[in-house]
Design a protein around this motif. Structure first.
Motif, PDB file in Angstrom:
ATOM      1  N   ARG A 168       0.845  -1.190   0.000  1.00 14.96           N
ATOM      2  CA  ARG A 168       0.000   0.000   0.000  1.00 14.96           C
ATOM      3  C   ARG A 168       0.886   1.248   0.000  1.00 14.96           C
ATOM      4  NH1 ARG A 168      -3.159  -3.181  -1.318  1.00 14.96           N
ATOM      5  NH2 ARG A 168      -5.010  -3.909  -0.269  1.00 14.96           N
ATOM      6  N   PRO A 169       0.492   2.257  -0.749  1.00 18.19           N
ATOM      7  CA  PRO A 169       1.235   3.512  -0.719  1.00 18.19           C
ATOM      8  C   PRO A 169       1.030   4.237   0.614  1.00 18.19           C
ATOM      9  CG  PRO A 169      -0.695   3.697  -2.131  1.00 18.19           C
ATOM     10  CD  PRO A 169      -0.623   2.278  -1.674  1.00 18.19           C
ATOM     11  N   THR A 170       1.987   5.063   0.960  1.00 18.22           N
ATOM     12  CA  THR A 170       1.912   5.833   2.194  1.00 18.22           C
ATOM     13  C   THR A 170       1.909   7.321   1.860  1.00 18.22           C
ATOM     14  OG1 THR A 170       3.193   4.105   3.300  1.00 18.22           O
ATOM     15  CG2 THR A 170       3.005   6.202   4.438  1.00 18.22           C
ATOM     16  N   VAL A 171       0.952   8.056   2.430  1.00 20.15           N
ATOM     17  CA  VAL A 171       0.868   9.500   2.220  1.00 20.15           C
ATOM     18  C   VAL A 171       1.579  10.188   3.380  1.00 20.15           C
ATOM     19  CG1 VAL A 171      -0.669  11.480   1.924  1.00 20.15           C
ATOM     20  CG2 VAL A 171      -1.340   9.240   1.020  1.00 20.15           C
ATOM     21  N   HIS A 172       2.498  11.093   3.042  1.00 24.15           N
ATOM     22  CA  HIS A 172       3.263  11.850   4.033  1.00 24.15           C
ATOM     23  C   HIS A 172       2.964  13.338   3.868  1.00 24.15           C
ATOM     24  CE1 HIS A 172       5.845   8.308   4.715  1.00 24.15           C
ATOM     25  NE2 HIS A 172       5.813   8.164   3.399  1.00 24.15           N
ATOM     26  N   THR A 173       3.244  14.090   4.899  1.00 26.34           N
ATOM     27  CA  THR A 173       3.115  15.539   4.849  1.00 26.34           C
ATOM     28  C   THR A 173       4.486  16.152   5.101  1.00 26.34           C
ATOM     29  OG1 THR A 173       0.869  15.395   5.689  1.00 26.34           O
ATOM     30  CG2 THR A 173       1.930  17.536   5.821  1.00 26.34           C
ATOM     31  N   ALA A 174       4.894  17.050   4.228  1.00 21.51           N
ATOM     32  CA  ALA A 174       6.188  17.717   4.352  1.00 21.51           C
ATOM     33  C   ALA A 174       6.054  18.866   5.345  1.00 21.51           C
ATOM     34  CB  ALA A 174       6.651  18.220   2.994  1.00 21.51           C
ATOM     35  N   VAL A 175       6.222  18.579   6.627  1.00 18.79           N
ATOM     36  CA  VAL A 175       5.986  19.580   7.668  1.00 18.79           C
ATOM     37  C   VAL A 175       7.013  20.692   7.709  1.00 18.79           C
ATOM     38  CG1 VAL A 175       4.523  18.475   9.404  1.00 18.79           C
ATOM     39  CG2 VAL A 175       6.893  17.817   9.225  1.00 18.79           C
ATOM     40  N   SER A 176       8.243  20.435   7.350  1.00 19.74           N
ATOM     41  CA  SER A 176       9.278  21.459   7.488  1.00 19.74           C
ATOM     42  C   SER A 176       9.436  22.327   6.243  1.00 19.74           C
ATOM     43  CB  SER A 176      10.618  20.801   7.817  1.00 19.74           C
ATOM     44  OG  SER A 176      11.006  19.951   6.753  1.00 19.74           O
ATOM     45  N   GLU A 177       8.766  21.999   5.156  1.00 23.27           N
ATOM     46  CA  GLU A 177       8.900  22.782   3.930  1.00 23.27           C
ATOM     47  C   GLU A 177       7.877  23.913   3.897  1.00 23.27           C
ATOM     48  OE1 GLU A 177       8.736  20.307   0.478  1.00 23.27           O
ATOM     49  OE2 GLU A 177      10.220  18.930   1.265  1.00 23.27           O
ATOM     50  N   SER A 178       8.348  25.084   3.468  1.00 23.36           N
ATOM     51  CA  SER A 178       7.458  26.226   3.327  1.00 23.36           C
ATOM     52  C   SER A 178       7.889  27.008   2.095  1.00 23.36           C
ATOM     53  CB  SER A 178       7.518  27.105   4.568  1.00 23.36           C
ATOM     54  OG  SER A 178       6.596  28.156   4.456  1.00 23.36           O
ATOM     55  N   ALA A 179       6.961  27.208   1.159  1.00 24.99           N
ATOM     56  CA  ALA A 179       7.280  27.917  -0.074  1.00 24.99           C
ATOM     57  C   ALA A 179       6.943  29.409   0.007  1.00 24.99           C
ATOM     58  CB  ALA A 179       6.532  27.276  -1.249  1.00 24.99           C
ATOM     59  N   ARG A 180       6.152  29.791   1.004  1.00 21.31           N
ATOM     60  CA  ARG A 180       5.709  31.186   1.100  1.00 21.31           C
ATOM     61  C   ARG A 180       5.775  31.681   2.545  1.00 21.31           C
ATOM     62  NH1 ARG A 180       0.196  30.319  -1.861  1.00 21.31           N
ATOM     63  NH2 ARG A 180      -0.455  30.889   0.216  1.00 21.31           N
ATOM     64  N   MET A 181       5.592  32.964   2.702  1.00 23.59           N
ATOM     65  CA  MET A 181       5.636  33.598   4.024  1.00 23.59           C
ATOM     66  C   MET A 181       4.494  33.133   4.927  1.00 23.59           C
ATOM     67  SD  MET A 181       8.184  35.994   4.105  1.00 23.59           S
ATOM     68  CE  MET A 181       7.670  37.259   5.203  1.00 23.59           C
ATOM     69  N   ASP A 182       3.342  32.749   4.352  1.00 22.68           N
ATOM     70  CA  ASP A 182       2.197  32.338   5.168  1.00 22.68           C
ATOM     71  C   ASP A 182       2.272  30.868   5.592  1.00 22.68           C
ATOM     72  OD1 ASP A 182       1.575  30.995   2.829  1.00 22.68           O
ATOM     73  OD2 ASP A 182      -0.378  31.943   2.549  1.00 22.68           O
ATOM     74  N   GLY A 183       3.405  30.220   5.337  1.00 20.76           N
ATOM     75  CA  GLY A 183       3.592  28.836   5.775  1.00 20.76           C
ATOM     76  C   GLY A 183       3.103  27.793   4.790  1.00 20.76           C
ATOM     77  N   ASN A 184       2.550  28.204   3.664  1.00 17.80           N
ATOM     78  CA  ASN A 184       2.089  27.251   2.655  1.00 17.80           C
ATOM     79  C   ASN A 184       3.304  26.605   2.002  1.00 17.80           C
ATOM     80  OD1 ASN A 184       1.318  26.357  -0.138  1.00 17.80           O
ATOM     81  ND2 ASN A 184      -0.697  26.906   0.635  1.00 17.80           N
ATOM     82  N   GLY A 185       3.280  25.277   1.876  1.00 20.90           N
ATOM     83  CA  GLY A 185       4.419  24.546   1.337  1.00 20.90           C
ATOM     84  C   GLY A 185       4.280  24.095  -0.098  1.00 20.90           C
ATOM     85  N   VAL A 186       3.274  24.591  -0.822  1.00 20.95           N
ATOM     86  CA  VAL A 186       3.023  24.114  -2.186  1.00 20.95           C
ATOM     87  C   VAL A 186       3.808  24.939  -3.205  1.00 20.95           C
ATOM     88  CG1 VAL A 186       1.266  23.720  -3.951  1.00 20.95           C
ATOM     89  CG2 VAL A 186       0.719  23.309  -1.553  1.00 20.95           C
ATOM     90  N   ASN A 187       4.601  24.259  -4.002  1.00 19.48           N
ATOM     91  CA  ASN A 187       5.281  24.863  -5.134  1.00 19.48           C
ATOM     92  C   ASN A 187       4.498  24.435  -6.376  1.00 19.48           C
ATOM     93  OD1 ASN A 187       6.945  25.244  -7.406  1.00 19.48           O
ATOM     94  ND2 ASN A 187       8.801  25.059  -6.166  1.00 19.48           N
ATOM     95  N   LEU A 188       3.723  25.366  -6.934  1.00 15.90           N
ATOM     96  CA  LEU A 188       2.823  25.025  -8.038  1.00 15.90           C
ATOM     97  C   LEU A 188       3.558  24.509  -9.273  1.00 15.90           C
ATOM     98  CD1 LEU A 188       0.021  27.725  -7.877  1.00 15.90           C
ATOM     99  CD2 LEU A 188      -0.214  25.262  -7.609  1.00 15.90           C
ATOM    100  N   THR A 189       4.728  25.040  -9.568  1.00 16.31           N
ATOM    101  CA  THR A 189       5.492  24.568 -10.728  1.00 16.31           C
ATOM    102  C   THR A 189       5.887  23.107 -10.537  1.00 16.31           C
ATOM    103  OG1 THR A 189       6.358  26.795 -11.075  1.00 16.31           O
ATOM    104  CG2 THR A 189       7.519  24.983 -12.168  1.00 16.31           C
ATOM    105  N   GLU A 190       6.395  22.799  -9.377  1.00 14.47           N
ATOM    106  CA  GLU A 190       6.792  21.423  -9.065  1.00 14.47           C
ATOM    107  C   GLU A 190       5.590  20.478  -9.108  1.00 14.47           C
ATOM    108  OE1 GLU A 190       7.772  19.618  -4.866  1.00 14.47           O
ATOM    109  OE2 GLU A 190       9.530  20.705  -5.634  1.00 14.47           O
ATOM    110  N   GLN A 191       4.479  20.909  -8.565  1.00 16.38           N
ATOM    111  CA  GLN A 191       3.279  20.073  -8.550  1.00 16.38           C
ATOM    112  C   GLN A 191       2.729  19.864  -9.967  1.00 16.38           C
ATOM    113  OE1 GLN A 191       2.049  18.412  -5.767  1.00 16.38           O
ATOM    114  NE2 GLN A 191       4.019  19.147  -5.004  1.00 16.38           N
ATOM    115  N   GLY A 192       2.816  20.879 -10.804  1.00 13.44           N
ATOM    116  CA  GLY A 192       2.374  20.745 -12.191  1.00 13.44           C
ATOM    117  C   GLY A 192       3.202  19.730 -12.960  1.00 13.44           C
ATOM    118  N   VAL A 193       4.518  19.768 -12.741  1.00 23.59           N
ATOM    119  CA  VAL A 193       5.410  18.794 -13.385  1.00 23.59           C
ATOM    120  C   VAL A 193       5.091  17.383 -12.894  1.00 23.59           C
ATOM    121  CG1 VAL A 193       7.823  18.038 -13.552  1.00 23.59           C
ATOM    122  CG2 VAL A 193       7.249  20.452 -13.838  1.00 23.59           C
TER     123      VAL A 193
END
Length: 129
Positions: free
Chosen positions: A74-99
């Motif tokens: 079974r696959p395992t879903v993880h959360t990247a707790v230490s990564e932050s892409a923006r000042m508001d604490g959001n960790g999503v890099n849209l370019t990376e996610q699109g790729v």
């Protein structure tokens, strides 16, 4: 009938489960790209699957152990707790996610074609053509 229940077919099913989970995580990430504090999700599968197969190779009944390892993968879903892409604490890099979304779509398409090809051979054999 071993064709349908073969280990390779079961591995394709496990791969599809992983790819679908990965697709879901990527889409969650993209849809939450503007949510303050949201942390990126990522899915792993290969490492735990490899460990399960290595453990199965040392079993007293390796064939049954391999089949069980494949079925229980079974696959395992993880959360990247230490990564932050923006000042508001959001960790999503849209370019990376699109790729990753495009890459995953190609992998899903390849897996579906592989399964469809195997089933097409089976359909042809059943029809007797």
């Amino acid at each position: 009938m071993d064709f349908v229940t073969s280990n390779s077919q079961r591995m394709m099913e496990s791969s599809m489960r992983f790819l679908w989970s990965k697709q879901t995580a990527i889409l969650d990430n993209i849809s939450n790209a503007e949510t303050p504090g949201y942390k990126t999700k990522y899915v792993t599968f290969e490492e735990s699957f490899k460990r399960s197969l290595l453990a199965a190779s040392g079993a007293s009944r390796p064939t049954a152990a391999f089949r069980e390892a494949i079925e229980n993968a079974r696959p395992t879903v993880h959360t990247a707790v230490s990564e932050s892409a923006r000042m508001d604490g959001n960790g999503v890099n849209l370019t990376e996610q699109g790729v990753e979304l495009a890459r995953n779509a190609y992998q899903l398409r390849y897996a579906m074609r592989s399964i469809d090809s195997d089933l097409s051979i089976l359909r042809t054999a059943i029809k007797g053509q």
